[in-house]
Design an enzyme around this catalytic site. Structure first.
Site, PDB file in Angstrom:
ATOM      1  N   GLU A 234       5.431  -2.060   3.287  1.00  0.00           N
ATOM      2  CA  GLU A 234       6.226  -1.183   4.169  1.00  0.00           C
ATOM      3  C   GLU A 234       6.400   0.217   3.588  1.00  0.00           C
ATOM      4  O   GLU A 234       7.484   0.791   3.618  1.00  0.00           O
ATOM      5  CB  GLU A 234       7.594  -1.805   4.474  1.00  0.00           C
ATOM      6  CG  GLU A 234       7.495  -2.974   5.441  1.00  0.00           C
ATOM      7  CD  GLU A 234       8.833  -3.399   6.021  1.00  0.00           C
ATOM      8  OE1 GLU A 234       9.795  -2.624   5.952  1.00  0.00           O
ATOM      9  OE2 GLU A 234       8.891  -4.509   6.554  1.00  0.00           O
TER      10      GLU A 234
HETATM   11  C1  LIG Z   1       1.740  -9.110  -0.130  1.00  0.00           C
HETATM   12  C2  LIG Z   1       1.398  -8.021   0.804  1.00  0.00           C
HETATM   13  C3  LIG Z   1       1.660  -8.159   2.150  1.00  0.00           C
HETATM   14  C4  LIG Z   1       1.267  -7.177   3.061  1.00  0.00           C
HETATM   15  N1  LIG Z   1       1.409  -7.380   4.401  1.00  0.00           N
HETATM   16  C5  LIG Z   1       0.817  -6.512   5.266  1.00  0.00           C
HETATM   17  C6  LIG Z   1       0.753  -6.800   6.663  1.00  0.00           C
HETATM   18  O1  LIG Z   1       1.270  -7.815   7.129  1.00  0.00           O
HETATM   19  N2  LIG Z   1       0.117  -5.919   7.472  1.00  0.00           N
HETATM   20  C7  LIG Z   1      -0.469  -4.792   6.997  1.00  0.00           C
HETATM   21  O2  LIG Z   1      -1.044  -4.053   7.768  1.00  0.00           O
HETATM   22  N3  LIG Z   1      -0.415  -4.487   5.668  1.00  0.00           N
HETATM   23  C8  LIG Z   1       0.200  -5.308   4.805  1.00  0.00           C
HETATM   24  N4  LIG Z   1       0.230  -5.024   3.467  1.00  0.00           N
HETATM   25  C9  LIG Z   1      -0.330  -3.768   3.000  1.00  0.00           C
HETATM   26  C10 LIG Z   1       0.667  -2.813   2.430  1.00  0.00           C
HETATM   27  O3  LIG Z   1       1.377  -2.169   3.432  1.00  0.00           O
HETATM   28  C11 LIG Z   1      -0.117  -1.857   1.519  1.00  0.00           C
HETATM   29  O4  LIG Z   1      -0.410  -2.591   0.356  1.00  0.00           O
HETATM   30  C12 LIG Z   1       0.598  -0.597   1.217  1.00  0.00           C
HETATM   31  O5  LIG Z   1       0.573   0.223   2.329  1.00  0.00           O
HETATM   32  C13 LIG Z   1      -0.023   0.160   0.039  1.00  0.00           C
HETATM   33  O6  LIG Z   1      -1.404   0.283   0.153  1.00  0.00           O
HETATM   34  P1  LIG Z   1      -2.349  -0.094  -1.090  1.00  0.00           P
HETATM   35  O7  LIG Z   1      -1.922  -1.403  -1.614  1.00  0.00           O
HETATM   36  O8  LIG Z   1      -3.724   0.050  -0.636  1.00  0.00           O
HETATM   37  O9  LIG Z   1      -1.997   0.976  -2.192  1.00  0.00           O
HETATM   38  P2  LIG Z   1      -2.569   2.475  -2.279  1.00  0.00           P
HETATM   39  O10 LIG Z   1      -2.475   3.134  -0.974  1.00  0.00           O
HETATM   40  O11 LIG Z   1      -3.868   2.439  -2.968  1.00  0.00           O
HETATM   41  O12 LIG Z   1      -1.483   3.145  -3.227  1.00  0.00           O
HETATM   42  C14 LIG Z   1      -1.498   2.940  -4.645  1.00  0.00           C
HETATM   43  C15 LIG Z   1      -0.345   3.725  -5.265  1.00  0.00           C
HETATM   44  O13 LIG Z   1      -0.484   5.118  -4.972  1.00  0.00           O
HETATM   45  C16 LIG Z   1       0.719   5.611  -4.443  1.00  0.00           C
HETATM   46  N5  LIG Z   1       0.434   6.680  -3.497  1.00  0.00           N
HETATM   47  C17 LIG Z   1      -0.468   6.697  -2.489  1.00  0.00           C
HETATM   48  N6  LIG Z   1      -0.436   7.878  -1.857  1.00  0.00           N
HETATM   49  C18 LIG Z   1       0.514   8.623  -2.469  1.00  0.00           C
HETATM   50  C19 LIG Z   1       1.031   9.940  -2.277  1.00  0.00           C
HETATM   51  N7  LIG Z   1       0.602  10.754  -1.338  1.00  0.00           N
HETATM   52  N8  LIG Z   1       2.001  10.365  -3.093  1.00  0.00           N
HETATM   53  C20 LIG Z   1       2.470   9.574  -4.073  1.00  0.00           C
HETATM   54  N9  LIG Z   1       2.021   8.326  -4.301  1.00  0.00           N
HETATM   55  C21 LIG Z   1       1.054   7.870  -3.501  1.00  0.00           C
HETATM   56  C22 LIG Z   1       1.384   4.424  -3.771  1.00  0.00           C
HETATM   57  O14 LIG Z   1       2.776   4.609  -3.703  1.00  0.00           O
HETATM   58  C23 LIG Z   1       1.015   3.306  -4.719  1.00  0.00           C
HETATM   59  O15 LIG Z   1       1.915   3.285  -5.766  1.00  0.00           O
HETATM   60  C24 LIG Z   1       0.656  -5.993   2.554  1.00  0.00           C
HETATM   61  C25 LIG Z   1       0.430  -5.836   1.203  1.00  0.00           C
HETATM   62  C26 LIG Z   1       0.777  -6.833   0.318  1.00  0.00           C
HETATM   63  C27 LIG Z   1       0.483  -6.648  -1.127  1.00  0.00           C
END
Ligand SMILES: Cc1cc2nc3c(=O)[nH]c(=O)nc-3n(C[C@H](O)[C@H](O)[C@H](O)COP(=O)(O)OP(=O)(O)OC[C@H]3O[C@@H](n4cnc5c(N)ncnc54)[C@H](O)[C@@H]3O)c2cc1C
Length: 831
Positions: free
Chosen positions: A502
């Site tokens: 989220e």
């Molecule tokens: C257990 C679990 C359940 C989930 N359930 C769902 C679901 O039901 N439906 C769905 O659609 N998604 C779901 N997700 C996805 C979740 O919303 C994403 O994991 C989340 O949006 C982060 O994306 P990412 O993991 O690819 O991290 P990334 O986008 O790769 O981010 C990595 C890090 O970089 C930081 N970051 C990225 N951009 C910036 C910025 N501009 N400034 C500062 N920091 C930044 C982030 O804060 C994070 O710390 C789930 C994920 C998990 C792990």
């Protein structure tokens, strides 16, 4: 001398007028009067007075006559604004404009109206909601444990799945007319809180269908037909929904998903219909592996112009039955050993009819706006409630553990070193619960708190994480060795899930809280931005002029108020009728609110669009707003609960901690501001007499820690709403029993020790002290039983689980606390 007095008078007058944000005519009149006095008293040489009068006339006429002011000043500034304002994409604009502004706007105003906050009615449950918590929620919690779901079923047990479907847990937000429970946001939050204090698989399974996903989107945007068909099925668990947005290449930057749908004609049920040919790859999708209804977000394109002129139509949300040909689903991820259902899904050239788009054809391309508008309610409830529920259980059990676990002949909870994390756990939990409840109450009052829900998501998950870390340090090896008697390990391991989903926390803090807050909550910035996009020149000029001069007055006023309140310690700020011991907190919060508004304006003015890339500054400004909100919820809770005297240490600790952190964030902005001259002015303005806050005192920390380690009404209020297991072997129950038994046994043991000291009782090494005391009539048989019971329970608490060399779960001892677990163990053993 006269000149000095005159100048001093002018300075006082300036601050007085700026402080009250006086109207232009009052400024003009006061300056004219000051010049008349200077002329009459010879405080200034006549020539200087004449020059000043000429300047005043030159400025005052256009400034007080808006048509002239617009021509000479505002229109030029507007033109410059149009050139320098960084371009905003439609997705950015939809994100910024989503939701409502409420208390966050007050905190950003520099003069929050505390009466408004205190007038918010304390949220209340209906009798039906209360009954659901006391019966259905209690029952389902009793059917499941974390250990059992994780290590035996790797899922919720089938009976629990059936129970949550039958009882409507998956349709809490669906209105009654569609067969749902139609619960208030507060009830929804209470349910999530209770389930979270019991089992992570249970709470996530219930939470997700009630958060942003098919149910919520259908409720707001579905066609009548879609609502009539799907909502009753979702409410009764005949459909298990999931919502798939995240793609391997687009996580945080969700608007950049490469998943695409091409508008085309295709065959559906033997007919040629207009639809979309979809290609997608999603991952991390909660409930995905068991979903029957896939809510899918993708970008729609119309290269053949079958729908209109545009080619790139934008993000679109559709509902796809998972048994539809071409949908690939069913594999699972293992998110930190949590066993709620989560996995990838994908599809290649999957054709769906256009009326599977949520809201039908008119909503093609409106998906991002739909998601942004619906995000706030779910975000305000799900993760804040989950983390508060988890923290309640962890605080109660760890507090109890710290009382019954002794080292160096002392309960560990009484060591100063342990008091420190205990105090943090107590103070954090008090403000977490306050924030969760108030935010849910705001949703029930019709708000969509976009900024406040981001603050709740970030700070309550971070606090949840800290509570779990502190508890782990206190529990030592007991928290580390996994097994059914570890009450902590699963929560500790899985907390990063809350941090990541989220809106991952770093992004939420660095980009969203202030980025959205500064524009949404500021009284003038959004109006100024809107004016730059206004096509009608006359309207743009009028709107911009009003906003610009309002903004200038706002900045001046916050500048003056910040300095004045800094010097007089904000003692003159009026405060409504609140608990006397909290009176000054409200005044200091008003002072910090003015400081935030002032620093935000200076930062935006000096850095402009570059502030967006200065994430560390933006994050700290967001921290100030966040801590002001956390303090507001904490104070409101103290009032709503009738100013409970015994709970006051928790409230004071929470406020001092948050104010100290707000002050550190303000200092962080100033110390790192790129323009050092402006930074110096900022420091003199915000902290004219130094920084007023320190960390919460050791004495306060001691008082809070004591509240956590012994039974009391305060401890019960702090952990109210968590599930209290009844099973005799359940570790959380055993800790409770051990605390009560230990406290009952301690006076008896003290009597035995006294008798020993007085020479009335001799106990040899290895002998049972209490049994000898009974023989010597120092204690009664009942007292012996009490002492022995306490020892037995404490022994049960401190034991950890061990397993066969292969770590096979078949060896789980009778501590398998539910019949379902015992059953599964027996079946496994028989096999
Ligand atoms: C257990 C679990 C359940 C989930 N359930 C769902 C679901 O039901 N439906 C769905 O659609 N998604 C779901 N997700 C996805 C979740 O919303 C994403 O994991 C989340 O949006 C982060 O994306 P990412 O993991 O690819 O991290 P990334 O986008 O790769 O981010 C990595 C890090 O970089 C930081 N970051 C990225 N951009 C910036 C910025 N501009 N400034 C500062 N920091 C930044 C982030 O804060 C994070 O710390 C789930 C994920 C998990 C792990």
């Amino acid at each position: 001398m006269l000149t000095v007095i005159w100048i001093a008078g002018v300075v006082v007058g300036f601050f007085a007028l700026a402080y009250v944000n006086a109207a232009g005519w009052l400024w003009t009149g006061t300056i004219a009067a000051a010049l008349a006095i200077a002329w009459g008293t010879h405080a200034l040489p006549p020539l200087i007075v004449i020059v000043l009068v000429a300047i005043l006339a030159l400025l005052a006429i256009p400034l007080n006559y808006p048509p002239l002011r617009r021509k000479l000043i505002s229109d030029g500034v507007l033109a410059a604004f149009r050139k320098i304002l960084p371009p905003m994409t439609s997705t950015e604009r939809e994100a910024i404009e989503a939701g409502t502004v409420g208390w966050d706007g007050e905190l950003f105003s520099g003069r929050p109206d505390w009466k408004k906050l205190l007038a918010l009615p304390p949220p209340r449950l209906t009798a039906e909601e209360q009954s659901f918590l006391e019966h259905e929620c209690e029952e389902v919690c009793g059917m499941v444990t974390d250990w059992e779901t994780t290590h035996i079923y790797k899922d919720l047990p089938p009976a629990v799945w059936q129970y949550i479907k039958d009882k409507g847990f998956l349709g809490m937000i669906i209105p009654k007319e569609y067969g749902g429970l139609g619960f208030s946001a507060l009830a929804h939050s209470q349910v999530v809180t209770k389930l979270a204090s019991r089992c992570s698989a249970l709470v996530v399974t219930v939470m997700v269908p009630n958060s942003l996903g098919p149910g919520e989107l259908l409720r707001h945007y579905g066609t009548d037909e879609q609502k009539r068909y799907y909502l009753p099925r979702l409410a009764k668990g005949q459909e298990i929904p999931c919502f798939a947005l995240t793609n391997p290449h687009a996580g945080s930057d969700a608007a950049a998903i490469p998943d695409a749908g091409i508008v085309c004609r295709g065959d559906y049920q033997g007919k040629s219909v207009l639809g979309l040919r979809l290609n997608w790859e999603k991952r991390y999708i909660t409930l995905g592996p068991v979903a029957t209804l896939l809510g899918l977000a993708f970008r729609a394109f119309d290269p053949e112009h079958l729908l209109g002129d545009k080619e790139d139509l934008g993000i679109t949300c559709a509902l796809i039955p998972t048994n539809h040909p071409g949908v690939n689903i069913g594999r699972r991820h293992m998110p930190l050993s949590a066993v709620f259902q989560n996995g990838p899904n994908w599809g290649k050239d999957v054709f769906i009819p256009l009326d599977w788009v949520i809201g039908g054809q008119p909503m093609v391309g409106k998906g991002w706006r739909m998601l942004m508008e619906c995000l706030a309610a779910g975000r305000a409830i799900s993760l804040p409630s989950l983390n508060t529920g988890m923290a309640k259980m962890v605080v109660r059990a760890t507090g109890g553990y710290a009382r019954v676990r002794s080292q160096f002949k002392t309960p560990i909870g009484k060591f100063e070193g342990v008091e420190e994390p205990l105090a943090r756990m107590g103070g954090y939990l008090y403000s977490m619960d306050a924030t969760r409840t108030l935010t849910a109450g705001m949703v029930d009052l019709g708000e969509k708190p976009a900024v406040l829900s981001a603050i709740g998501k970030y700070h309550l998950t971070e606090r949840g994480r800290q509570v779990a870390i502190d508890a782990m340090d206190i529990a030592g090896g007991k928290g580390i060795c996994m097994g059914p008697t570890n009450f902590l390990g699963a929560a500790y391991m899985q907390i990063p899930v809350s941090i990541t989903v989220e809106g991952a926390n770093i992004l939420t803090r660095s980009l969203i809280i202030f980025g959205q807050g500064a524009i949404r909550c500021h009284p003038f910035v959004l109006k100024e931005m809107a004016a730059t996009r206004e096509p009608d020149a006359q309207t743009a000029s009028l709107v911009f002029d009003r906003a610009l001069f309002g903004h200038i007055g706002f900045v001046l006023s916050n500048f003056a108020r910040t300095i004045v309140m800094g010097i007089i310690g904000s003692r003159l700020v009026p405060v409504p009728d609140v608990a006397p011991e909290t009176h000054h907190y409200y005044q200091q919060l008003t002072r910090f609110s003015a400081a935030l508004a002032f620093l935000a304006d200076v930062s935006m003015g000096v850095l402009g669009g570059a502030l967006k890339r200065k994430e560390k500054l933006s994050a700290r400004l967001g921290d100030v707003l966040s801590y002001l909100f956390l303090c507001s919820t904490t104070l409101k809770r103290f009032e709503d609960e009738g100013r409970q005297r015994e709970d006051a240490p928790l409230m004071h600790w929470a406020i001092w901690d948050a104010m100290f952190k707000a002050q550190t964030a303000l200092e962080g902005v100033i110390s790192n501001f790129p323009n050092r001259l402006i930074a110096m002015v900022m420091r003199r303005t915000v902290f004219p007499l130094g920084r007023p806050y320190v960390i919460p005192s050791d004495k306060l920390g001691h008082d809070v820690a004591r509240l956590l380690i012994e039974p009391s009404a305060t401890r019960d209020r702090l952990t109210a709403g968590m599930y209290q297991p009844q099973g005799e072997t359940d570790i959380v129950r055993v800790i409770e029993s051990a605390v009560a038994a230990t406290l009952a046994a301690e006076p008896i043991e003290a009597r035995i020790r006294e008798a020993q000291k007085a020479g009335r009782l001799t106990v040899k090494a290895g002998e049972d002290q209490a049994a000898i005391a009974l023989a010597a009539s120092i204690i009664t048989a009942d007292e012996l039983t009490m002492v022995q019971r306490a020892k037995r329970l404490v022994d049960q608490v401190i034991r950890v689980d061990d397993f066969a060399p292969d770590l096979g779960v078949s060896e789980v001892r009778p501590l398998a606390v539910t019949p379902a677990a015992a059953d599964a163990v027996a079946r496994k053993a028989a096999a």
